[in-house]
Write a protein that holds these residues in place. Structure first.
Motif, PDB file in Angstrom:
ATOM      1  N   ARG A 116       0.896  -1.292  -0.046  1.00  0.00           N
ATOM      2  CA  ARG A 116       0.080  -0.069  -0.086  1.00  0.00           C
ATOM      3  C   ARG A 116       0.935   1.249  -0.066  1.00  0.00           C
ATOM      4  N   GLY A 117       2.057   1.034   0.745  1.00  0.00           N
ATOM      5  CA  GLY A 117       2.917   2.451   0.659  1.00  0.00           C
ATOM      6  C   GLY A 117       3.430   2.584  -0.580  1.00  0.00           C
ATOM      7  N   GLN A 118       3.818   1.585  -1.568  1.00  0.00           N
ATOM      8  CA  GLN A 118       4.289   1.701  -2.791  1.00  0.00           C
ATOM      9  C   GLN A 118       3.126   2.220  -3.679  1.00  0.00           C
ATOM     10  N   LEU A 119       2.149   1.840  -3.401  1.00  0.00           N
ATOM     11  CA  LEU A 119       0.803   2.699  -4.186  1.00  0.00           C
ATOM     12  C   LEU A 119       0.742   4.075  -3.754  1.00  0.00           C
ATOM     13  N   HIS A 120       0.846   4.307  -2.645  1.00  0.00           N
ATOM     14  CA  HIS A 120       0.690   5.666  -2.173  1.00  0.00           C
ATOM     15  C   HIS A 120       2.066   6.320  -2.748  1.00  0.00           C
ATOM     16  N   ARG A 121       3.143   6.127  -2.776  1.00  0.00           N
ATOM     17  CA  ARG A 121       4.306   6.693  -3.325  1.00  0.00           C
ATOM     18  C   ARG A 121       3.854   7.113  -4.976  1.00  0.00           C
ATOM     19  N   LEU A 122       3.208   6.034  -5.721  1.00  0.00           N
ATOM     20  CA  LEU A 122       3.085   6.105  -7.002  1.00  0.00           C
ATOM     21  C   LEU A 122       1.941   7.459  -7.038  1.00  0.00           C
ATOM     22  N   ARG A 123       0.872   7.157  -6.291  1.00  0.00           N
ATOM     23  CA  ARG A 123      -0.239   8.229  -6.222  1.00  0.00           C
ATOM     24  C   ARG A 123       0.172   9.706  -5.838  1.00  0.00           C
ATOM     25  N   THR A 124       1.313   9.684  -5.126  1.00  0.00           N
ATOM     26  CA  THR A 124       1.549  11.204  -4.650  1.00  0.00           C
ATOM     27  C   THR A 124       2.906  11.476  -5.654  1.00  0.00           C
ATOM     28  N   ASN A 125       3.306  10.715  -6.571  1.00  0.00           N
ATOM     29  CA  ASN A 125       4.647  11.071  -7.384  1.00  0.00           C
ATOM     30  C   ASN A 125       5.752  11.160  -6.585  1.00  0.00           C
ATOM     31  N   GLN A 126       6.137  10.427  -5.438  1.00  0.00           N
ATOM     32  CA  GLN A 126       7.253  10.278  -4.712  1.00  0.00           C
ATOM     33  C   GLN A 126       8.298   9.211  -5.398  1.00  0.00           C
ATOM     34  N   ASN A 127       9.299   9.166  -4.746  1.00  0.00           N
ATOM     35  CA  ASN A 127      10.344   7.975  -5.258  1.00  0.00           C
ATOM     36  C   ASN A 127      10.003   6.795  -5.227  1.00  0.00           C
ATOM     37  N   VAL A 128      10.075   6.136  -6.510  1.00  0.00           N
ATOM     38  CA  VAL A 128       9.958   4.606  -6.717  1.00  0.00           C
ATOM     39  C   VAL A 128      11.304   4.096  -7.400  1.00  0.00           C
ATOM     40  N   SER A 129      11.472   2.956  -6.814  1.00  0.00           N
ATOM     41  CA  SER A 129      12.698   2.316  -7.459  1.00  0.00           C
ATOM     42  C   SER A 129      12.722   1.857  -8.873  1.00  0.00           C
ATOM     43  N   THR A 130      13.762   1.575  -9.427  1.00  0.00           N
ATOM     44  CA  THR A 130      13.658   0.984 -10.571  1.00  0.00           C
ATOM     45  C   THR A 130      13.346  -0.335 -10.668  1.00  0.00           C
ATOM     46  N   HIS A 131      13.602  -0.955  -9.546  1.00  0.00           N
ATOM     47  CA  HIS A 131      13.353  -2.354  -9.479  1.00  0.00           C
ATOM     48  C   HIS A 131      11.593  -2.590  -9.325  1.00  0.00           C
ATOM     49  N   THR A 132      10.960  -1.729  -8.752  1.00  0.00           N
ATOM     50  CA  THR A 132       9.485  -1.477  -8.820  1.00  0.00           C
ATOM     51  C   THR A 132       9.050  -1.298  -9.933  1.00  0.00           C
ATOM     52  N   LEU A 133       9.537  -0.258 -10.844  1.00  0.00           N
ATOM     53  CA  LEU A 133       9.100   0.114 -11.990  1.00  0.00           C
ATOM     54  C   LEU A 133       9.012  -1.071 -13.004  1.00  0.00           C
ATOM     55  N   ASN A 134      10.004  -1.645 -12.860  1.00  0.00           N
ATOM     56  CA  ASN A 134      10.568  -3.027 -13.616  1.00  0.00           C
ATOM     57  C   ASN A 134       9.542  -3.976 -13.578  1.00  0.00           C
ATOM     58  N   TYR A 135       9.182  -4.293 -12.288  1.00  0.00           N
ATOM     59  CA  TYR A 135       7.919  -5.178 -11.834  1.00  0.00           C
ATOM     60  C   TYR A 135       6.646  -4.642 -12.139  1.00  0.00           C
ATOM     61  N   LEU A 136       6.476  -3.726 -11.959  1.00  0.00           N
ATOM     62  CA  LEU A 136       5.068  -3.089 -12.638  1.00  0.00           C
ATOM     63  C   LEU A 136       5.098  -3.009 -14.027  1.00  0.00           C
ATOM     64  N   CYS A 137       5.966  -3.033 -14.905  1.00  0.00           N
ATOM     65  CA  CYS A 137       5.919  -3.187 -16.388  1.00  0.00           C
ATOM     66  C   CYS A 137       5.859  -4.635 -16.786  1.00  0.00           C
TER      67      CYS A 137
END
Length: 84
Positions: free
Chosen positions: A29-50
């Protein structure tokens, strides 16, 4: 500035819900919050989302250049505010 509005559009187009991200793919949920508020997200997470969304990075992320130096009129008005 990095923006994640495209992520939410792509999520909807692919028919994947936040509930599915949390429970099926173990996105916090914290990761989704960071995405929602345009905060830092790791490249690992971005890769996983892709991988989850079967998409390219530009389908979930956009970049907008920020002005590093406020324009002169903005500086002047702030200076006046502080001096009053």
């Amino acid at each position: 500035m990095i923006h994640f509005e495209r992520f939410w559009d792509t999520l909807k187009k692919k028919g994947i819900t936040q509930y599915m991200l949390i429970n099926q793919f173990h996105i916090s949920r914290g990761q989704l919050h960071r995405l929602r508020t345009n905060q830092n997200v790791s490249t690992h997470t971005l890769n996983y989302l892709c991988e989850i969304l079967d998409c390219q990075i530009e389908d979930i992320v956009s970049y907008t250049k920020e002005d590093s130096e406020p324009d002169k009129t903005e500086k002047e008005s702030k200076t006046r505010e502080y001096s009053e």
